[in-house]
Enzyme design. Structure first.
Site, PDB file in Angstrom:
ATOM      1  CG  ASN A 109      -1.699   1.249   1.405  1.00 15.18           C
ATOM      2  OD1 ASN A 109      -1.833   2.030   0.473  1.00 15.18           O
ATOM      3  ND2 ASN A 109      -2.230   1.469   2.605  1.00 15.18           N
ATOM      4  CE  LYS A 148      -0.079   3.432   4.643  1.00 13.48           C
ATOM      5  NZ  LYS A 148      -0.068   3.611   6.087  1.00 13.48           N
ATOM      6  CG  HIS A 152      -5.760   2.328   5.017  1.00 14.45           C
ATOM      7  ND1 HIS A 152      -5.369   3.281   5.928  1.00 14.45           N
ATOM      8  CD2 HIS A 152      -4.742   1.434   4.939  1.00 14.45           C
ATOM      9  CE1 HIS A 152      -4.167   2.970   6.381  1.00 14.45           C
ATOM     10  NE2 HIS A 152      -3.759   1.861   5.791  1.00 14.45           N
ATOM     11  CD  GLU A 205      -2.905   5.876   6.474  1.00  6.70           C
ATOM     12  OE1 GLU A 205      -2.819   5.846   5.229  1.00  6.70           O
ATOM     13  OE2 GLU A 205      -2.034   5.378   7.218  1.00  6.70           O
ATOM     14  CD  GLU A 222      -3.690  -2.071   7.230  1.00  4.50           C
ATOM     15  OE1 GLU A 222      -2.626  -2.424   6.716  1.00  4.50           O
ATOM     16  OE2 GLU A 222      -4.232  -0.984   7.000  1.00  4.50           O
ATOM     17  N   GLY A 226       2.396   2.618  10.699  1.00 12.73           N
ATOM     18  CA  GLY A 226       3.395   3.667  10.515  1.00 12.73           C
ATOM     19  C   GLY A 226       4.073   4.094  11.801  1.00 12.73           C
ATOM     20  CB  SER A 265       4.950  -1.432  12.174  1.00 15.53           C
ATOM     21  OG  SER A 265       4.596  -0.062  12.329  1.00 15.53           O
ATOM     22  N   GLY A 322       2.693  -0.993   4.278  1.00 18.03           N
ATOM     23  CA  GLY A 322       2.820   0.420   3.930  1.00 18.03           C
ATOM     24  C   GLY A 322       4.280   0.794   3.686  1.00 18.03           C
ATOM     25  N   GLY A 323       4.911   1.365   4.705  1.00 14.81           N
ATOM     26  CA  GLY A 323       6.273   1.890   4.579  1.00 14.81           C
ATOM     27  C   GLY A 323       7.255   0.938   3.912  1.00 14.81           C
TER      28      GLY A 323
HETATM   29  P1  PGA Z   1       2.731   0.495   7.660  1.00 19.79           P
HETATM   30  O1  PGA Z   1       1.267   0.718   7.013  1.00 19.79           O
HETATM   31  O2  PGA Z   1       3.230  -0.823   7.125  1.00 19.79           O
HETATM   32  O3  PGA Z   1       3.545   1.661   7.159  1.00 19.79           O
HETATM   33  O4  PGA Z   1       2.547   0.487   9.125  1.00 19.79           O
HETATM   34  C1  PGA Z   1       0.396  -0.352   6.807  1.00 19.79           C
HETATM   35  C2  PGA Z   1      -0.881   0.166   6.181  1.00 19.79           C
HETATM   36  O5  PGA Z   1      -1.319   1.249   6.553  1.00 19.79           O
HETATM   37  O6  PGA Z   1      -1.456  -0.494   5.299  1.00 19.79           O
END
Ligand code: PGA
Length: 252
Positions: free
Chosen positions: A9, A11, A97, A99, A169, A175, A215, A236-237
């Site tokens: 993802n 983002k 998600h 967010e 999640e 994050g 994470s 994500g990251g």
């Molecule tokens: P993260 O994000 O791996 O950066 O924690 C995961 C996500 O929001 O899908």
């Protein structure tokens, strides 16, 4: 049959040229890695879908949008519909998600509509759910997750539900560098599978892919994926560098 999946993802990261380059690197790495035990997906911004679709080989890497509109077409300036997403060649869409729920006020009801429109457009859905830190501390996390899943998904019949991947999640782990422990994640995944069994029966529950996100990185992926109800990750990251992402893809 339950499928293992590792989905990136991205983002709101990368320009189109940067994203094309990253997608190429991921696709090449997947094509060259021996014996990969999961489906690999990249989730990219709307602007990148068509260009990324042109440089990936779908035999190796699937393509997801990160959202779609809650309307099919018309006067909704700035929105992108599920049929538009599907017309780029994408085969998945990430919905719900935290967010999107948090910053853009997406409700359970709105997500129910988005899920329907995505499925109608022929997309598979990666449906995210998860609790905040306050909700976990208050002990309401099971109820929060149940409400999100029941409210946006349980109107689907069994056939439609077969196109759903669930991603757990915990918001406090996204994050932040703070991962849920493998046992914490497994507890929730087992709970979710139990909900699915009650609604759709044991077979469908067993066949549903449930991803962990928050994470997840090469150093903790193997421990998470070793749990019986964790079927991969939404990343994500660590999906923004091909090498890190591949470290997770190869963790099975
Ligand atoms: P993260 O994000 O791996 O950066 O924690 C995961 C996500 O929001 O899908």
């Amino acid at each position: 049959m339950r499928k293992n999946i590792v989905a990136g993802n991205w983002k709101m990261n990368t320009t189109v040229p940067e994203g094309v380059q990253l997608a190429k690197e991921v696709c090449m790495a997947v094509a060259q890695a021996p014996g990969i035990k999961c489906e690999v997906i990249v989730g990219v911004p709307f602007t990148h879908l068509t260009a990324v679709n042109e440089v990936i080989d779908k035999n190796y890497v699937g393509l997801a949008a990160e959202n779609c509109a809650d309307h099919v077409k018309g006067a909704y300036t700035g929105e992108v519909s599920a049929p538009m997403v599907a017309s780029t060649g994408a085969n998945y869409v990430i919905l719900g998600h935290s967010e999107r729920r948090g910053y853009y006020n997406e409700t359970i009801e709105m997500l129910k509509t988005k899920v329907d429109l995505a499925l109608e457009a022929g997309l598979k859905v990666i449906f995210c759910c998860g609790e905040s830190l306050d909700e976990r501390k208050a002990g309401t996390h099971f109820d929060v997750i149940k409400n999100e899943i029941v409210g946006s998904l349980f109107h689907l019949d069994a056939e439609a539900f077969g196109k759903i991947v669930i991603a757990y999640e915990p918001i406090w782990a996204i994050g932040t560098g703070e991962t849920a422990t493998a046992d914490q994640a497994q507890e929730i995944h087992a709970f979710i599978r139990g909900l699915l069994a009650e609604q759709y029966g044991a077979q469908i529950a067993d066949d549903t892919t449930i991803l962990y996100g928050g994470s997840c990185k090469p150093s903790n992926a193997a421990e998470l994926f070793a749990k019986p109800d964790i079927d991969g990750g939404l990343i994500g990251g660590a999906s923004l560098k091909a090498q890190d992402f591949m470290g997770i893809v190869t963790a099975f």
